[in-house]
Design a protein around this motif. Structure first.
Motif, short mmCIF file in Angstrom:
data_model
loop_
_atom_site.label_atom_id
_atom_site.label_comp_id
_atom_site.label_asym_id
_atom_site.label_seq_id
_atom_site.Cartn_x
_atom_site.Cartn_y
_atom_site.Cartn_z
N LEU A 221 0.82 -1.21 0.00
CA LEU A 221 0.00 0.00 0.00
C LEU A 221 0.85 1.26 0.00
O LEU A 221 0.52 2.24 -0.68
N GLN A 222 1.98 1.25 0.75
CA GLN A 222 2.81 2.46 0.73
C GLN A 222 3.49 2.62 -0.63
O GLN A 222 3.64 3.75 -1.12
N SER A 223 3.86 1.51 -1.27
CA SER A 223 4.45 1.59 -2.62
C SER A 223 3.41 2.04 -3.64
O SER A 223 3.71 2.83 -4.54
N PHE A 224 2.20 1.54 -3.50
CA PHE A 224 1.07 1.93 -4.36
C PHE A 224 0.91 3.45 -4.35
O PHE A 224 0.85 4.10 -5.39
N GLY A 225 0.86 4.03 -3.14
CA GLY A 225 0.69 5.47 -3.03
C GLY A 225 1.91 6.24 -3.50
O GLY A 225 1.78 7.27 -4.19
N PHE A 226 3.10 5.76 -3.18
CA PHE A 226 4.33 6.48 -3.52
C PHE A 226 4.49 6.61 -5.03
O PHE A 226 4.81 7.69 -5.54
N TYR A 227 4.26 5.51 -5.76
CA TYR A 227 4.46 5.56 -7.21
C TYR A 227 3.36 6.36 -7.91
O TYR A 227 3.60 6.95 -8.97
N ILE A 228 2.17 6.41 -7.33
CA ILE A 228 1.13 7.29 -7.86
C ILE A 228 1.55 8.75 -7.68
O ILE A 228 1.43 9.56 -8.61
N VAL A 229 2.04 9.08 -6.50
CA VAL A 229 2.47 10.46 -6.23
C VAL A 229 3.58 10.88 -7.19
O VAL A 229 3.53 11.97 -7.78
N LEU A 285 -1.35 10.64 7.97
CA LEU A 285 -0.76 11.88 7.46
C LEU A 285 -0.80 11.89 5.93
O LEU A 285 -1.07 12.92 5.31
N SER A 286 -0.52 10.74 5.32
CA SER A 286 -0.64 10.63 3.86
C SER A 286 -2.06 10.93 3.42
O SER A 286 -2.28 11.70 2.46
N ALA A 287 -3.03 10.33 4.10
CA ALA A 287 -4.44 10.54 3.74
C ALA A 287 -4.80 12.02 3.86
O ALA A 287 -5.54 12.56 3.02
N ALA A 288 -4.27 12.70 4.87
CA ALA A 288 -4.54 14.13 5.05
C ALA A 288 -3.98 14.94 3.89
O ALA A 288 -4.61 15.88 3.40
N LEU A 368 -8.11 10.76 -6.52
CA LEU A 368 -7.58 11.16 -5.21
C LEU A 368 -8.38 10.53 -4.08
O LEU A 368 -7.82 10.20 -3.02
N THR A 369 -9.66 10.33 -4.29
CA THR A 369 -10.48 9.65 -3.27
C THR A 369 -10.05 8.20 -3.10
O THR A 369 -9.95 7.69 -1.98
N VAL A 370 -9.77 7.53 -4.22
CA VAL A 370 -9.27 6.15 -4.16
C VAL A 370 -7.92 6.11 -3.45
O VAL A 370 -7.67 5.23 -2.62
N LEU A 371 -7.05 7.05 -3.78
CA LEU A 371 -5.73 7.11 -3.15
C LEU A 371 -5.86 7.34 -1.65
O LEU A 371 -5.15 6.70 -0.85
N MET A 372 -6.75 8.23 -1.25
CA MET A 372 -6.98 8.50 0.17
C MET A 372 -7.53 7.27 0.88
O MET A 372 -7.13 6.94 2.01
N THR A 373 -8.43 6.56 0.22
CA THR A 373 -8.99 5.33 0.80
C THR A 373 -7.90 4.28 1.02
O THR A 373 -7.87 3.59 2.06
#
Length: 395
Positions: A221-229, A285-288, A368-373
């Motif tokens: 999940l952290q890799s999922f978010g990081f590469y999207i960012v 904090l990421s979600a925020a 962004l909603t999916v990423l926050m979820t």
């Protein structure tokens, strides 16, 4: 006195070798992004092929990481790392050769080589620095991030001044791999590099452990978010009025903040009873930050700072879990292989899904909603992965 000096010298050389291996785990990958448009024009790649080229190392990690532990038992961790460094240099060079197919073959080869370092460094730290895992994780993760950022920043300027353009710029990274190969030689050829019989605990597979799956999910999940960012935050900022130049600087700021957290968080985590607060807090904090980018994109600088700090916390915790949740170096290697295999496979879907949702809705709101979820799910997973247990204690 002489024995003490010799032991100190060997320890210093080992630390230098580990940091040089870490320095090679991102540069060959981060150098591609800034040069991707040049590569596309030169090779006649479609957008889809260019995306596949970027994702190919992650797919290679997913396929090859589970095999690293088996290979290490056969030839020894030091010697396998040594072979991987030489293979990495070869893969980087092949990727730069103007021969049809070598761009792809070289990329697969370097991806396999980096997989070895990704899996074995946590195991080496668990074995050789059992009382210094946290500070050594700080050094190794910070080195990996700093070198990756520097190589990324130098890629385009080097392509503009060196003969051969992007090919030579990509090929230069092989020099760093060869330096690491030379420094690692004494460890690979020494007595301790011989294969050893794993302890009985190592025969238990992490794939049947609930705790191992929680660590794996956190990594994924952290890799999922990081590469999207990394892939899409510049586009989001551009659509909301930030220039391309300024969005580039903001992404550099995000990575610098991540390095800062990578260097400091393991030292904090080591003094805590467990890491649940850090794992969950970093994810929230990421979600925020994602929520802020959704509701107030004009404050992009603030959200980049928030996400940069959060991504650094979550990334280094994912690495630290490989050693903290394992009983020994064999367990750390097995857990690392499992988590990085599944984690990187899942991460490859992130940028594609995010972009597809944007194309479908012509808006950044749903992506962004999916990423926050995903970040909120990661926070709940952190409550399990952050417990002060090892895989063999909790199956």
């Amino acid at each position: 006195m002489a024995d003490t000096r010799a032991t100190t010298a060997r320890r210093v050389l080992l630390i230098a070798g580990i940091l040089l291996v870490a320095a090679n785990l991102r540069g060959a990958l981060t150098s591609v992004g800034p040069l991707l448009e040049m590569i596309r024009r030169s090779e006649g790649l479609s957008a889809g092929q260019a995306g596949l080229l970027s994702a190919l190392p992650l797919l290679t990690f997913a396929v090859f990481s589970p095999q690293v532990t088996r290979l290490a038992r056969l030839v020894g961790m030091e010697r396998l790392t040594w072979y991987a460094l030489l293979t990495l240099a070869l893969g980087i060079v092949l990727r730069s050769v103007p021969v049809t197919g070598m761009l792809w073959a070289g990329t697969v080869l370097l991806g396999m080589s980096i997989s070895v370092g990704n899996v074995l460094i946590p195991a080496l730290l668990k074995r050789d620095f059992p009382d210094r895992v946290a500070p050594m994780t700080s050094l190794y993760s910070a080195t990996m991030s700093v070198v990756g950022a520097i190589v990324s920043g130098l890629a385009v300027p080097l392509a503009g001044v060196l003969p051969g353009g992007w090919r030579t710029a990509l090929g230069c990274v092989a020099g760093l791999a060869l330096i690491a190969f030379a420094i690692w030689t004494p460890h690979a050829l020494g007595r301790q590099a011989r294969p050893v019989e794993p302890p009985s605990s190592a025969t238990r597979t992490p794939w049947r452990s609930a705790l191992a799956w929680q660590v794996t999910a956190y990594m994924g999940l952290q890799s999922f978010g990081f590469y999207i960012v990394l892939s899409w935050f510049p586009a989001i900022m551009n659509d909301n009025g930030t220039s391309e130049a300024n969005s580039g600087w903001l992404m550099m700021l995000l990575q610098v903040l991540g390095v800062t957290m990578s260097a400091s968080i393991p030292l904090v985590a080591n003094k805590m009873r467990d890491q649940r607060l850090l794992a969950t807090g970093g994810s929230l904090l990421s979600a925020a930050g994602y929520l802020g980018m959704l509701l107030a994109p004009g404050l992009a600088v603030l959200w980049v700072v928030v996400v940069g700090l959060a991504s650094g916390i979550c990334f280094v915790l994912a690495l630290l879990f490989f050693t903290l949740r394992a009983e020994d170096s064999f367990g750390a290697a097995a857990l690392s292989g499992m988590a990085q295999s599944i984690g990187y496979l899942f991460a490859t879907t992130g940028p594609v899904l995010f972009g597809s949702l944007h194309d479908w809705t012509s808006s950044w709101s749903l992506p962004l909603t999916v990423l926050m979820t995903a970040a909120l799910v990661q926070a709940s997973i952190g409550l399990g992965a952050g417990r002060n247990l090892t895989v063999n204690q909790f199956v």
